[in-house]
Design an enzyme around this catalytic site. Structure first.
Site, PDB file in Angstrom:
ATOM      1  N   ARG A   1       0.858  -1.197   0.000  1.00 36.75           N
ATOM      2  CA  ARG A   1       0.000   0.000   0.000  1.00 36.75           C
ATOM      3  C   ARG A   1       0.893   1.245   0.000  1.00 36.75           C
ATOM      4  O   ARG A   1       1.804   1.371   0.826  1.00 36.75           O
ATOM      5  CB  ARG A   1      -0.909  -0.009   1.218  1.00 36.75           C
ATOM      6  CG  ARG A   1      -1.924   1.126   1.253  1.00 36.75           C
ATOM      7  CD  ARG A   1      -2.831   0.994   2.459  1.00 36.75           C
ATOM      8  NE  ARG A   1      -3.645  -0.213   2.379  1.00 36.75           N
ATOM      9  CZ  ARG A   1      -4.123  -0.862   3.432  1.00 36.75           C
ATOM     10  NH1 ARG A   1      -3.855  -0.431   4.658  1.00 36.75           N
ATOM     11  NH2 ARG A   1      -4.870  -1.940   3.284  1.00 36.75           N
TER      12      ARG A   1
ATOM     13  N   ARG B   1      -2.347   6.478   9.690  1.00 36.64           N
ATOM     14  CA  ARG B   1      -2.254   6.022   8.312  1.00 36.64           C
ATOM     15  C   ARG B   1      -2.499   7.176   7.341  1.00 36.64           C
ATOM     16  O   ARG B   1      -2.501   8.335   7.732  1.00 36.64           O
ATOM     17  CB  ARG B   1      -3.216   4.863   8.093  1.00 36.64           C
ATOM     18  CG  ARG B   1      -2.896   3.667   9.010  1.00 36.64           C
ATOM     19  CD  ARG B   1      -3.706   2.451   8.664  1.00 36.64           C
ATOM     20  NE  ARG B   1      -3.368   1.299   9.497  1.00 36.64           N
ATOM     21  CZ  ARG B   1      -3.885   0.092   9.345  1.00 36.64           C
ATOM     22  NH1 ARG B   1      -4.768  -0.131   8.374  1.00 36.64           N
ATOM     23  NH2 ARG B   1      -3.539  -0.906  10.133  1.00 36.64           N
TER      24      ARG B   1
ATOM     25  N   LYS C   1      -4.547   0.848  14.814  1.00 34.43           N
ATOM     26  CA  LYS C   1      -4.446   1.810  13.718  1.00 34.43           C
ATOM     27  C   LYS C   1      -5.186   3.101  14.060  1.00 34.43           C
ATOM     28  O   LYS C   1      -6.090   3.122  14.899  1.00 34.43           O
ATOM     29  CB  LYS C   1      -5.026   1.207  12.445  1.00 34.43           C
ATOM     30  CG  LYS C   1      -6.476   0.763  12.541  1.00 34.43           C
ATOM     31  CD  LYS C   1      -6.886  -0.009  11.296  1.00 34.43           C
ATOM     32  CE  LYS C   1      -8.291  -0.587  11.450  1.00 34.43           C
ATOM     33  NZ  LYS C   1      -8.674  -1.417  10.295  1.00 34.43           N
TER      34      LYS C   1
ATOM     35  N   LYS D   1      -6.745   6.795  12.068  1.00 26.54           N
ATOM     36  CA  LYS D   1      -7.076   7.370  10.769  1.00 26.54           C
ATOM     37  C   LYS D   1      -7.578   8.804  10.921  1.00 26.54           C
ATOM     38  O   LYS D   1      -8.406   9.089  11.786  1.00 26.54           O
ATOM     39  CB  LYS D   1      -8.143   6.515  10.076  1.00 26.54           C
ATOM     40  CG  LYS D   1      -7.681   5.090   9.799  1.00 26.54           C
ATOM     41  CD  LYS D   1      -8.784   4.229   9.189  1.00 26.54           C
ATOM     42  CE  LYS D   1      -8.292   2.821   8.888  1.00 26.54           C
ATOM     43  NZ  LYS D   1      -9.351   1.969   8.318  1.00 26.54           N
TER      44      LYS D   1
ATOM     45  N   CYS E   1     -14.672  -3.474  -0.881  1.00 27.11           N
ATOM     46  CA  CYS E   1     -13.295  -3.794  -0.508  1.00 27.11           C
ATOM     47  C   CYS E   1     -12.766  -4.900  -1.424  1.00 27.11           C
ATOM     48  O   CYS E   1     -13.492  -5.466  -2.236  1.00 27.11           O
ATOM     49  CB  CYS E   1     -13.235  -4.237   0.948  1.00 27.11           C
ATOM     50  SG  CYS E   1     -14.003  -5.849   1.246  1.00 27.11           S
TER      51      CYS E   1
ATOM     52  N   CYS F   1      -7.495 -11.272   0.473  1.00 22.96           N
ATOM     53  CA  CYS F   1      -7.591 -10.846   1.865  1.00 22.96           C
ATOM     54  C   CYS F   1      -7.824 -12.046   2.770  1.00 22.96           C
ATOM     55  O   CYS F   1      -8.812 -12.778   2.619  1.00 22.96           O
ATOM     56  CB  CYS F   1      -8.719  -9.831   2.036  1.00 22.96           C
ATOM     57  SG  CYS F   1      -8.917  -9.297   3.757  1.00 22.96           S
TER      58      CYS F   1
ATOM     59  N   CYS G   1     -15.954  -8.903   5.012  1.00 16.21           N
ATOM     60  CA  CYS G   1     -15.892  -9.234   6.438  1.00 16.21           C
ATOM     61  C   CYS G   1     -16.363  -8.022   7.222  1.00 16.21           C
ATOM     62  O   CYS G   1     -16.580  -6.947   6.664  1.00 16.21           O
ATOM     63  CB  CYS G   1     -14.481  -9.659   6.833  1.00 16.21           C
ATOM     64  SG  CYS G   1     -13.355  -8.269   7.148  1.00 16.21           S
TER      65      CYS G   1
END
Length: 576
Positions: free
Chosen positions: A83, A152, A216, A218, A437, A443, A482
């Site tokens: 990424r 991120r 994480k 954001k 996604c 994934c 998911c």
């Protein structure tokens, strides 16, 4: 061992295993260099796989091939997803060409434009990882902090020429990204052959510390009336407050997040709350204060409870604001008036304040690829070869070909026509407001299809919306494989979340402006039953809606679902 020592050891034992991995990693180095040098496997160890995320890399395998390879007693078909951070979404034509070439040479010959304004390359083999990262660096981009327990990619509206305010917001997004990038030299040492930190030389992470964040983090920046960044879905948000065409400051939102676990009532999506207002000069230090409060108080024992949304939910917004203000040394002002209208992109041609043209193209689910029928990737490559402006990734997985001079527009239009790149703009409003996604086959968390299935589902639903006279009426539909929520499905007026192969939880009733979560309508709906479930509701909407009423609002007003209230069980179907 004394009492304090025993208590300390007991507390340490309760920490999630990832905390130990970070602690022992020597600022994200681990044994990555040794793992990369091992030619006997395409895999890497579990601890190193956790650390690669901080470097913007995920270990994956092709799940379509698992069964056959298992029968043949072969190892999994390992590869890596990379990424690439793009703060604010703006890249040059040269950078687009670099990503295109790297995807052709080392990836699976496709590029993914993500739901967070980043590039993703899929199918990169371990032996090619370092070369690919170096190619990304040569294009003046990087992958550090694109994943992992850090801040991120920072998102905003990617068109700095829409107004002076948009230009300022892009600068803020890039400044936030720079300020919160990890200080460790591990990335440069491992991937770019940078000089190693000398033995005995102390290395520090002034913002994150040795174990970084609990999970994480954001950040997004929005310019009303557009909520194209889905500001309420993120840990930290800035809402530009504009007076007389100038940004006078930002409303601050905190505590949003999408991820949850099926059946675990302690986990749920959560909308961010307004915490206050800051001036433009205060925005960076506010971000650092919010991050460090989460660093110090976030849950490091349970990763399912480690996001900022749970820290604020457990302790309260007022407590959190006081902690932030204590670190700032001043009080935040009260939030100011604003209004959002939608979460979508502005498609087609628009002219900016720079007197140049900008073309927003619909890229279905963000996948840039060539097929026998549609040479999208080739067409965009040919444009990049002659385009003097830039390429901008939107928050909805679409693409803006930006800063086209009047004199250059004809040659761009010629290539657009030759390769049929604008054909997607003729799609139904439902398709133009769809998002998915990656999910299967790469994934590892995916329970069901998403990117590969949503286009076909939309095709089936288009028959319903068109017969109901709703072809040009925007309905936001989002799908994930998911419950982690990467495509922000809980803010879809129609949300579909993978539950098992071929089965989805169906959610309805989110706000079109992104300010209200949807609610579980029915669980474990088979893929072949989704249209039958939605058709009666869509037809009823066409006949009974009030003037200007959106689909999500209709579902709530008429009791198709009851709106979600904080503190109630998001996992239980609540229908009228």
């Amino acid at each position: 061992m004394n009492k304090n020592g025993r208590e300390s050891a007991a507390k340490e034992a309760k920490l999630h295993k990832n905390e130990g991995i970070k602690e022992a990693s020597n600022f994200l180095r681990g044994t990555l260099a040794e793992a990369l040098a091992d030619p006997t496997t395409g895999n890497i160890g579990a601890d190193d796989a956790q650390l690669t995320k901080f470097h913007g890399i995920y270990l994956q395998d092709d799940r379509d091939e698992r069964s056959e390879r298992r029968k043949k007693k072969l190892d999994k078909a390992y590869s890596f997803m990379i990424r690439v951070r793009v703060p604010g979404g703006v890249t040059t034509s040269a950078q687009w060409l670099a990503m295109d070439e790297l995807s052709e040479r080392y990836g699976n010959r496709t590029m993914k434009l993500t739901t967070r304004q980043a590039y993703q390359l899929h199918g990169v083999l371990k032996a090619n990882l370092k070369t690919t990262i170096q190619g990304i660096n040569a294009a003046l981009m990087d992958t550090i902090a694109a994943c992992g327990d850090v801040n991120r990619n920072v998102m905003c509206n990617p068109n700095p020429y829409q107004s002076e305010a948009h230009a300022e917001v892009l600068q803020l997004s890039q400044a936030l990204s720079d300020h919160l990038t990890p200080a460790t030299q591990a990335y440069h040492e491992i991937w770019l052959d940078g000089e190693k930190v000398a033995g005995g030389e102390e290395e520090v992470e002034p913002i994150y510390g040795k174990t970084y964040l609990p999970r994480k983090f954001k950040i997004v920046v929005a310019v009303p009336p557009s909520n194209d960044v889905d500001i309420y879905a993120h840990d930290l948000g800035y809402i530009a407050i504009i007076e007389d065409g100038k940004i006078v400051g930002y409303n601050i939102t905190v505590g949003g997040g999408m991820g949850m676990t099926h059946g675990n009532a302690a986990t749920h999506p959560r909308l961010a709350e307004l915490m206050g207002f800051c001036t433009p000069e205060q925005a960076i230090e506010v971000a650092e204060a919010v991050v460090t409060v989460q660093r110090d108080f976030g849950d490091r024992t349970n990763r399912a409870h480690a996001r900022l949304k749970y820290t604020i939910e457990d302790r309260g917004l007022e407590w959190f604001r006081k902690e932030v203000e204590a670190r700032l040394g001043y009080q935040l002002q009260e939030a100011r008036e604003f209004k959002f209208e939608d979460t979508g992109d502005r498609y087609g041609w628009t002219k900016g304040t720079d007197d140049k043209w900008h073309l927003t193209l619909f890229i279905q689910n963000g996948r840039i690829k060539d097929t026998a029928e549609f040479k999208m990737k080739t067409g965009l490559r040919e444009i990049a070869k002659i385009h003097k402006g830039d390429f901008r990734l939107t928050n909805n997985q679409n693409l803006i070909i930006g800063a086209i001079a009047e004199a250059d527009r004809p040659q761009i239009e010629k290539l657009i026509s030759k390769f049929g790149l604008s054909a997607g703009l003729e799609s139904s409003a439902l398709r133009l407001n769809s998002m998915a996604c990656v999910a299967l086959p790469t994934c590892g968390l995916s329970l069901a299809e998403s990117e590969r299935y949503l286009p076909d589902l939309v095709t089936d639903l288009e028959q319903v919306v068109e017969s109901a006279g709703l072809r040009d009426d925007a309905i936001v539909i989002r799908m994930t494989g998911c419950p982690n929520g990467c495509a922000r499905p809980y803010l879809g007026e129609i949300g579909l979340v993978g539950k098992a192969p071929g089965k989805y939880n169906l959610y309805l009733g989110a706000g079109f402006d992104g300010s209200r979560l949807n609610r579980l309508y029915k669980t474990s709906v088979k893929s072949e039953e989704i249209v039958d479930e939605l058709a009666p509701i869509i037809n009823r909407y066409a006949k009974e809606r009030e003037s200007g009423e959106r689909f999500g609002d209709f579902c709530v007003r008429t009791g198709v679902v009851t709106p979600y209230e904080a503190g109630t069980n998001y996992h239980e179907p609540m229908v009228g």
